[in-house]
Every structure is written in C-alpha cells, then in structure tokens.
Design a protein around this motif. Structure first.
Motif, short mmCIF file in Angstrom:
data_model
loop_
_atom_site.label_atom_id
_atom_site.label_comp_id
_atom_site.label_asym_id
_atom_site.label_seq_id
_atom_site.Cartn_x
_atom_site.Cartn_y
_atom_site.Cartn_z
N UNK A 1 1.00 -1.28 -0.13
CA UNK A 1 0.01 -0.04 0.00
C UNK A 1 1.01 1.22 -0.18
N UNK A 2 1.67 1.33 1.21
CA UNK A 2 2.86 2.22 1.01
C UNK A 2 3.37 3.10 -0.52
N UNK A 3 4.10 1.32 -1.43
CA UNK A 3 4.26 1.32 -2.24
C UNK A 3 3.16 2.27 -3.77
N UNK A 4 2.17 1.54 -3.42
CA UNK A 4 1.29 2.23 -4.69
C UNK A 4 1.62 3.83 -4.80
N UNK A 5 0.82 4.04 -3.05
CA UNK A 5 0.29 5.53 -3.12
C UNK A 5 1.97 6.37 -3.02
N UNK A 6 3.00 6.49 -3.02
CA UNK A 6 3.99 6.54 -3.95
C UNK A 6 3.33 6.59 -5.23
N UNK A 7 3.84 5.02 -6.09
CA UNK A 7 3.34 4.75 -7.67
C UNK A 7 2.72 6.19 -7.67
N UNK A 8 1.32 5.92 -7.30
CA UNK A 8 0.14 7.15 -7.42
C UNK A 8 0.69 8.39 -7.65
N UNK B 1 -2.56 -0.01 -12.23
CA UNK B 1 -2.32 -0.97 -11.63
C UNK B 1 -3.67 -2.35 -10.68
N UNK B 2 -2.70 -3.32 -10.26
CA UNK B 2 -3.43 -4.69 -10.28
C UNK B 2 -2.51 -4.95 -9.06
N UNK B 3 -2.91 -4.80 -8.21
CA UNK B 3 -3.04 -6.02 -6.57
C UNK B 3 -3.10 -7.32 -6.73
N UNK B 4 -2.68 -7.99 -6.34
CA UNK B 4 -2.88 -9.60 -5.95
C UNK B 4 -2.69 -9.50 -4.89
N UNK B 5 -3.37 -10.85 -3.96
CA UNK B 5 -2.65 -11.71 -2.59
C UNK B 5 -3.38 -13.19 -2.26
N UNK B 6 -2.76 -13.77 -2.31
CA UNK B 6 -2.72 -15.45 -1.44
C UNK B 6 -3.87 -15.82 -0.91
N UNK B 7 -4.27 -15.09 0.71
CA UNK B 7 -4.55 -15.20 1.10
C UNK B 7 -6.19 -14.53 1.15
N UNK B 8 -7.00 -14.87 1.96
CA UNK B 8 -8.81 -13.71 1.88
C UNK B 8 -8.08 -12.68 3.04
N UNK B 9 -7.53 -12.98 4.07
CA UNK B 9 -7.33 -11.91 4.84
C UNK B 9 -6.43 -10.87 4.31
N UNK B 10 -5.75 -11.10 3.36
CA UNK B 10 -5.05 -10.34 2.78
C UNK B 10 -6.12 -9.74 1.99
N UNK B 11 -6.78 -9.96 1.37
CA UNK B 11 -7.47 -10.23 0.51
C UNK B 11 -8.68 -8.66 0.97
N UNK B 12 -9.36 -9.84 1.68
CA UNK B 12 -9.55 -8.28 2.44
C UNK B 12 -9.60 -6.71 2.80
N UNK B 13 -8.28 -7.08 3.77
CA UNK B 13 -7.19 -5.55 3.67
C UNK B 13 -7.42 -5.28 2.60
N UNK B 14 -6.78 -5.49 1.97
CA UNK B 14 -6.72 -4.59 0.62
C UNK B 14 -7.92 -3.96 -0.13
N UNK B 15 -8.63 -4.90 0.01
CA UNK B 15 -10.72 -4.51 -0.84
C UNK B 15 -10.98 -3.27 0.08
N UNK B 16 -10.91 -3.42 1.73
CA UNK B 16 -11.74 -2.15 2.29
C UNK B 16 -10.20 -0.98 2.83
N UNK B 17 -8.95 -1.51 2.24
CA UNK B 17 -8.35 0.04 2.70
C UNK B 17 -7.26 0.34 1.09
#
Length: 476
Positions: A105-112, A120-136
């Motif tokens: 997230x910190x890197x993506x914000x800087x890139x943007x 930009x596409x962000x992928x995760x492996x875990x459901x927890x990571x996916x949930x945080x990504x979609x929320x934040x």
C-alpha cells in the motif's frame, strides 16, 4: 462445476505439454545447466501432482466455505482486464498476505502520486490479505487473487493483464509466474526484498542452481537491508541489479500528537478502558503461545491488577479455539467483533467484576491496536513458526518482545535489537521478566520511544526510493 472440470482438463493437458516441452524450455533459458532443468522439472511435476488436493480445496471453499467464485476464477488465470481506453503503463503488484499488503500500500500510494496514468493490479494469496486490500487500498484499478503457478494459468493471466512491470513484495518467488512475465516482455522487480534464514539455507545447499536461475530473470532486486542484499547476491543474484532501498514497513511517519491522541481515546473507549490501564498487546499468536501468554498474564496481574491483555490470533479462524482457552483460564473473553456489532457495550466491560481478556477476532485492526499498547509481543516466535512482522509496534514507539524463532524476520529482529527497541526472549520466565520491566518503568518506555523515532527516521523515504526505481524501468 464448470471451472473444476476446466481445471482438471487443463491439468491433464498441461501435465503432458509441460513434461514434453520442459526440457527444451529450461535448456533455452540455461543451456549449460542440467541441474536447473532437473529442478524446474521437479517443481512442475510436484505442482501437477498437487492438483487433486487443489481441486479438493476449491470444492471445500465453494460448497462448504461458501467463499464464492472470485478466487477460483483468478486461480485459473481469469484476471481483471485493464481498461482498453487507458494509455498508461500497467503494473501488477503481488503481496501474499496482510503484512505484505500494508507494505504494498505504501508503495502503491507513492507510485500513484508520481504517475497518475498508471493502471495497477494488486493480487494476494490469502483471504485476509484480500479483505484488507479491498477495504483500504483505493489507489489501484483492480484487486484479485494470484493465479495458481501452473504455466497454463499464468500464461492466460499474463495475456489478459499484459503488465509492463511485475512487482513481487518481499519474498514471493513464483517460478512460472516470473518466467511467463519475462516471456511476455515484462520487467520483474522484487520490492522490499527479504531473505529468510530458511530460504538462505536452502539456496546455499541443494537449491542454489534453481535460485540462481530464478534470480537471473529479475530486472531489479530492491532489498530492505544490507543483510538481505548480501544474502541474495550470495544466492546467485547479479550484484548490479541489487539495491538497498530501505524497509517500506518502517517508512511510516509516527502519528502526530493530536492524531495519535484521538486514535488512542477512541480505541480505549471502545475497549472500555482508560489511560490508567496498562495494556499488553499480543499480536499474530499461534497455537501453543496463547496458553503461555495467559500464564504470564496471571503472574503480571499480581503486580498490576489493572493490566489488560489483548490477544490477536494470526489466523482468525482460530478465534473460537482461543476464546475457549481464555475461558478455561477463568478469564472473561471479550470479543472485538461483539464490541463492533454493538452486542457488548464498553460500559459493561469497564463495570464488570470479572477480569477481561480481549480477543481481536477482526481483520486489519492489529496495526492500529498497537497504538494503545504499553508493551507488545509478536507471536509465531515462542514456537518454531518463524515469527511475524516485529516492526509494527515500533511505529508507536512501543517496546516489542518476541521469541527466538524469528528466522523469517531475522534482519528485522536484529535491527530492532541493535536499536534497543526489540527484545528477544528464550523462555516463559524471561518473557515475564522483560514485560514486567517495561510495565514497571515509564522511563524505559520513553527511551524506547526515542530510539524508535531514530529507527523510523533512518528508513524514511524507502517507499519513494522503491517507486523511483520501478518507474525508472518504465522510463517514467
């Protein structure tokens, strides 16, 4: 069931195609290295051999877990498609779980900030990571799951996304995804790179040819620390491609006095606590650790009756098990989810005669909850699990304690110890003594806070330096 059938047929065709073509493919990459060919062959054959288990997990996820088709579609390479009208460069960022997602997230914000036209596409492996990504994470154009590392799945995914750069966060080295990205003429970057003790031992023994072949395909290896950089070079990476950019997880400005005060006031109120409470936050705990923590907590209560313990299991699906363990130890289990849902009022907690132990059974809150900690413990370290992110409490100037089993985060642990803000313990008795020490002395806690500021200042700009290197590869 069409996707399951699709996977099965693809597995059968892919098995024979990959087996037939594997030798020529790996020979083209590394014509003089038969050991590399053999290791790639073993990897792909093992992956195909795991297909029945993977299909079984998909069925469990769909029929019993009721998780939906989204992840399964991504797993077989059906990825979000870039906007055809967008002319900007495409970046695919991958982060395995919650901790890596926060770094991403910190890197993506800087890139943007640096390039508004990026897709930009962000992928995760875990459901927890996916949930945080979609929320934040709102700065990306799409979010999904990482495809399974079958060549047919990643080839399909690469054709859809067609990234100009593939950015892998920390230690995510997926052989076929990396190989297909290069075949698709994408640049490949390791960002916030780390090398765990286990990976390092493996790379220096039987798997060195494999890692050397894998690392040769990277265009940039952006490492957190000097230790990580030295390790990855000794594993076979080209030294010219290795750069120390600092730790993105520590490139976080400490919250201002007013901002931190408001956050603390809100969390203390929601938990039914106040400033008079000393608070011990135990994050990312595993089976076998909660029992130890509760034992130490009982001893600490003798010295500090108003001390409160917050336990955040690494895997949220263990919440019921941990709640039962808390009750078994004769504490009142207060679930964070019950507070959020309104079924448990803060006033009821503060007025209760029973001693509460708080169970953080929510996703993505641990980092903020460290803000109210007097002292923190990071789990996966009192048992041989390799530890977890020991740096998060430092953002709030909080002393962090961890066990000796931190081989997945060794450079972090060493850095925290060298700055005098992280403390390794080797026994339950030592854990008790170290936590007692910080609960007893506000002077020692203030010294840790001062040193934490120095550590964060040293890593300031890591996200910016990393983003600059990625954009440099895109000629932006």
């Amino acid at each position: 069931m069409c996707i399951i059938s699709f996977i099965s047929s693809k597995w059968a065709m892919g098995f024979w195609r990959d087996s037939f073509n594997l030798r020529s493919q790996t020979k083209a990459m590394h014509p003089d290295n038969s050991s590399v060919q053999l290791i790639y062959a073993i990897y792909n054959l093992a992956l195909h051999g795991a297909t029945p288990a993977i299909v079984a997990y998909m069925l469990y996820r769909l029929l019993i877990g009721h998780k939906g088709w989204g992840a399964v579609k991504n797993w077989v390479g059906d990825m979000p498609k870039p906007d055809g009208e967008r002319l900007g460069k495409r970046i695919w960022v991958h982060a395995v779980s919650v901790g890596e997602v926060m770094a991403a997230h910190a890197l993506i914000k800087k890139l943007r900030e640096m390039s508004k036209e990026l897709w930009m596409l962000l992928t995760t492996v875990t459901d927890a990571g996916q949930q945080v990504a979609r929320k934040q994470i709102l700065e990306v154009n799409a979010i999904g799951y990482l495809p399974l590392d079958y060549r047919w799945a990643v080839t399909r995914a690469m054709h859809i996304v067609n990234p100009h750069v593939l950015v892998l966060i920390e230690g995510e080295l997926w052989p076929n995804i990396i190989r297909e990205a290069k075949a698709n003429l994408a640049r490949v970057v390791l960002a916030n790179g780390r090398v765990s003790d286990a990976t390092y031992r493996r790379a220096l023994s039987y798997a060195r040819p494999f890692y050397k072949a894998l690392l040769s395909q990277f265009d940039a290896l952006l490492m957190r620390t000097e230790v990580d950089a030295e390790r990855i070079v000794s594993m076979g990476a080209d030294e010219k491609k290795v750069l120390i950019t600092g730790d993105i997880k520590l490139d976080v400005p400490m919250k201002s006095g007013n901002e931190l005060k408001r956050m603390r006031e809100r969390l203390l109120k929601e938990f039914g606590m106040n400033e008079s409470n000393l608070i011990w936050v135990a994050g990312s705990t595993h089976e076998g650790e909660e029992e130890l923590l509760l034992h130490v907590y009982k001893k600490l209560l003798v010295h500090f009756p108003s001390l409160r313990l917050i336990i955040a299991p690494r895997h949220i699906e263990r919440s019921k098990e941990v709640a039962e363990l808390i009750a078994k130890n004769r504490f009142w289990c207060v679930r964070r989810s019950a507070i959020i849902q309104g079924s448990l009022k803060p006033s009821a907690i503060s007025m209760a005669s029973a001693t509460p132990v708080y169970l953080l059974d929510t996703v993505g809150e641990l980092k903020d909850v460290y803000a109210i900690a007097t002292v923190a413990f990071v789990g996966g370290s009192m048992i041989p699990r390799g530890g977890h992110n020991v740096t998060e409490p430092i953002i709030y100037g909080c002393p962090v304690v961890f066990g000796k089993h931190v081989y997945n985060f060794r450079p972090h642990a060493v850095t925290l110890q060298s700055f005098g803000v992280g403390f390794m313990v080797e026994s339950v008795e030592e854990l008790f003594n170290v936590v007692l020490q910080f609960l007893s002395s506000s002077t020692k806690r203030e010294e840790v806070r001062r040193r934490s500021l120095l550590l964060i200042k040293e890593n300031s700009g890591a996200a910016t330096r990393t983003a600059e290197q990625i954009l440099k590869l895109l000629n932006l």
